[in-house]
Design an enzyme around this catalytic site. Structure first.
Site, short mmCIF file in Angstrom:
data_model
loop_
_atom_site.label_atom_id
_atom_site.label_comp_id
_atom_site.label_asym_id
_atom_site.label_seq_id
_atom_site.Cartn_x
_atom_site.Cartn_y
_atom_site.Cartn_z
N GLY A 168 -8.14 -37.51 13.81
CA GLY A 168 -7.80 -36.09 14.03
C GLY A 168 -6.98 -35.49 12.92
O GLY A 168 -6.18 -34.59 13.14
N ASN A 169 -7.15 -35.97 11.68
CA ASN A 169 -6.35 -35.48 10.56
C ASN A 169 -7.05 -35.86 9.26
O ASN A 169 -7.94 -36.70 9.24
CB ASN A 169 -4.96 -36.13 10.61
CG ASN A 169 -3.90 -35.29 9.91
OD1 ASN A 169 -4.18 -34.24 9.36
ND2 ASN A 169 -2.68 -35.78 9.93
N HIS A 228 -11.71 -36.64 5.59
CA HIS A 228 -11.18 -36.10 6.84
C HIS A 228 -11.71 -36.99 7.95
O HIS A 228 -12.92 -37.14 8.11
CB HIS A 228 -11.64 -34.65 7.05
CG HIS A 228 -11.11 -34.06 8.31
ND1 HIS A 228 -9.98 -33.28 8.37
CD2 HIS A 228 -11.54 -34.17 9.59
CE1 HIS A 228 -9.75 -32.93 9.62
NE2 HIS A 228 -10.68 -33.45 10.39
N CYS A 229 -10.81 -37.62 8.69
CA CYS A 229 -11.25 -38.58 9.71
C CYS A 229 -11.15 -37.95 11.10
O CYS A 229 -10.05 -37.68 11.58
CB CYS A 229 -10.37 -39.83 9.66
SG CYS A 229 -10.92 -41.11 10.77
N PRO A 230 -12.29 -37.69 11.77
CA PRO A 230 -12.20 -37.11 13.11
C PRO A 230 -11.63 -38.07 14.14
O PRO A 230 -11.02 -37.63 15.11
CB PRO A 230 -13.65 -36.75 13.44
CG PRO A 230 -14.48 -37.54 12.51
CD PRO A 230 -13.66 -37.87 11.33
#
Lengths: 158, 384
Positions: free
Chosen positions: B172-173, B167-169
């Protein structure tokens, strides 16, 4: 008539009661393939060969959609060069095959499964996890049951 | 006796479980926390804006006009890849519908047999053989499915994602099967853009210092502030973004996900046993980057059938209430036929007298269950 209108709604709800799910077959990797093992619940409805033929045809179509060949590479490279904007005007190969699969399932339902009281659902509706066979058989009994109830109510309320 | 049909166009994305946010009527799908994504957007557009405003005029005149043109194309490609990664469905697996969940539970119970009371049932695992390698499929208690191989449940988005990477902040997804290639191209193109801007910033400094000396160029204020800021941002992002691109290039060549790498599924004593790898670097790269584009199995924009459900529930309730002889208030949208009205009024009058003695008994909630109806009828019989 008010009663028939409500009865029609109930027919929609009561129509599908039992389901058989055919799971995915992961023996050749993460490709979308379904198990060809014949489930025991369908023994009385269709013959084994018919079932296997349908599932094998579906498997072949999904394999065609996910094939890593020159066509998919060309499509991938072209899309990358245009920053994937080409997909705004063009359908992907996978989507084309999915439409073909939907048509095939519709055809199979009309010709083979509907006359035997079965309904084959498109696996895309289940997230490509299962193929389900729905038993569509108890329709008429449910309608009779509900119409008896209605008469009882009207008799009681008088 | 008719039920009023309430038709309301509800799209499926409004009722999807999971912690995603949707925009543009279901076309855009993101995680809930978007703060870091806005920071990414700001950093990229800000740095590029500084470059185009302050460096490009000088470079276009003194070097070559193609430099800003190429920078613009690269910037547009970076933004397209970022937005594509952030806004697309990463490969979310829809949760099992009740019938499917029950079917799987029955299969599990059949497989487990009789578990003695007090003992914990065995963990829900299914073993499958993939290319002569045994892979364990775990059961997801939230989604009520056996996760396909390489799928994992993202706790931030509360979804099972196929070929879950991480999950890549910043984006944002989640990064999964459907948007991994866009994510890789984003990091690759961003590395190129950062190197490009950094190089031309240095070239700019060198060219100016040829005219007036290196230290004088740095001392010049305020014209060099944008240049200094640009260099600083590029220097720090360079190491992280180029490092990340290098790491993902390594993963792609081995056909592994970040999740598998962190867990050490195919490293150490399991090295060389990755069943998904084609054992050929080029083939692995081609599959991940140039493979078929998978469709979204999450139907976000389909219409939900709400009207049929409401009418059948209201008819069923009417039957239950009528048969149990209660004076429960009818549902507001229920159209009462004329012959039933006087009978209901009569029974309301009858129950008015014992109301003082048994106020609780006559108070029946609209969604009456058979138990409460039975209690009220018993209470009324006792009163008479």
């Amino acid at each position: 008539m008010a009663e028939t209108h409500s009865l029609q709604d109930m027919r929609q709800q009561a129509a599908i009661t039992a389901k058989v799910f055919i799971q995915r077959d992961y023996s050749s990797g993460t490709m979308c393939q379904f198990q060809t093992k014949f489930p025991s619940e369908l023994e009385n409805r269709i013959d084994k060969q018919q079932f296997e033929e349908t599932v094998r045809a579906l498997n072949n179509m999904y394999a065609e959609a996910e094939k890593l060949g020159s066509q998919s590479y060309i499509e991938g490279c072209l899309a990358c060069l245009t920053a994937y904007t080409v997909f705004l005007c063009m359908e992907t190969h996978y989507e084309k095959v999915l439409k073909k699969i939907a048509k095939y399932i519709q055809e199979q339902n009309d010709k083979i499964y509907a006359p035997r009281g079965l309904l084959l659902t498109d696996p895309i509706e289940r997230g490509l996890r299962v193929v389900s066979y729905n038993f569509v058989s108890i329709q008429t009994e449910q309608i009779e049951h509900f119409s008896v109830l209605f008469f009882l109510i009207r008799a009681h309320s008088r | 006796m008719s039920a009023v049909m309430i038709t309301r166009k509800v799209r499926k994305w409004e009722k999807l479980p999971g912690k995603n946010t949707f925009c543009c009527d279901g076309r855009v799908m993101m995680a809930r926390q978007k703060g870091v994504f806005y920071l990414t957007l700001f950093l990229i557009t800000g740095t590029c804006a500084l470059f185009f405003a302050f460096e490009c005029p000088y470079l276009a005149v003194h070097l070559c006009p193609a430099i800003p043109v190429f920078a613009v194309l690269l910037f547009l490609f970076v933004m397209a890849m970022l937005l594509r990664t952030s806004f697309s469905d990463p490969g979310v697996l829809p949760r099992a519908l009740p019938e499917e969940a029950t079917f799987i539970e029955m299969e599990i119970e059949a497989a487990n047999g009789n578990v003695p009371a007090g003992q914990r049932p065995p963990p829900r695992i299914r073993n499958v053989q993939i290319n002569n390698q045994i892979v364990k499929l775990k059961y997801c208690y939230t989604c009520k499915i056996f996760r396909p191989p390489r799928a994992s449940h993202c706790s931030i988005c509360d979804n099972c994602v196929d070929r879950f990477d991480h999950h890549c902040p910043w984006v944002g997804n989640c990064v999964g099967k459907r948007n991994y290639r866009y994510f890789y191209l984003f990091t690759l193109s961003l590395s190129l853009l950062t190197i490009y801007i950094f190089t031309f910033d240095i070239v700019h400094v060198v060219m100016r210092s040829m005219n007036g000396g290196f230290l004088n160029t740095l001392k010049e204020t305020p014209g060099t502030y944008p240049l200094k800021l640009s260099v600083l941002v590029c220097f720090f992002t360079l190491w992280s973004v180029v490092g990340l691109t290098g790491f993902h290039t390594y993963l792609i060549s081995l056909n592994q996900t970040t999740n598998e790498d962190i867990k050490g599924s195919w490293s150490g004593k399991n090295r060389g046993q990755n069943p998904y790898s084609h054992k050929n670097i080029i083939k692995n790269c081609c599959e991940v980057l140039c493979g078929p584009t998978y469709p979204s199995v999450l139907d976000r924009r389909g219409l939900l059938q709400e009207d049929t459900l409401i009418s059948s529930i209201s008819v069923t309730m009417f039957i239950v209430l009528s048969l149990q002889k209660t004076t429960a208030p009818l549902i507001p949208n229920e159209h009462t036929p004329d012959d039933a009205k006087p009978s209901i009024a009569a029974s309301a009058e009858k129950n008015a007298s014992p109301k003082e003695e048994h106020p609780a008994a006559t108070k029946v909630p609209p969604l009456a269950s058979p138990e409460t109806d039975a209690e009220t009828s018993i209470a009324k019989e006792r009163a008479h």
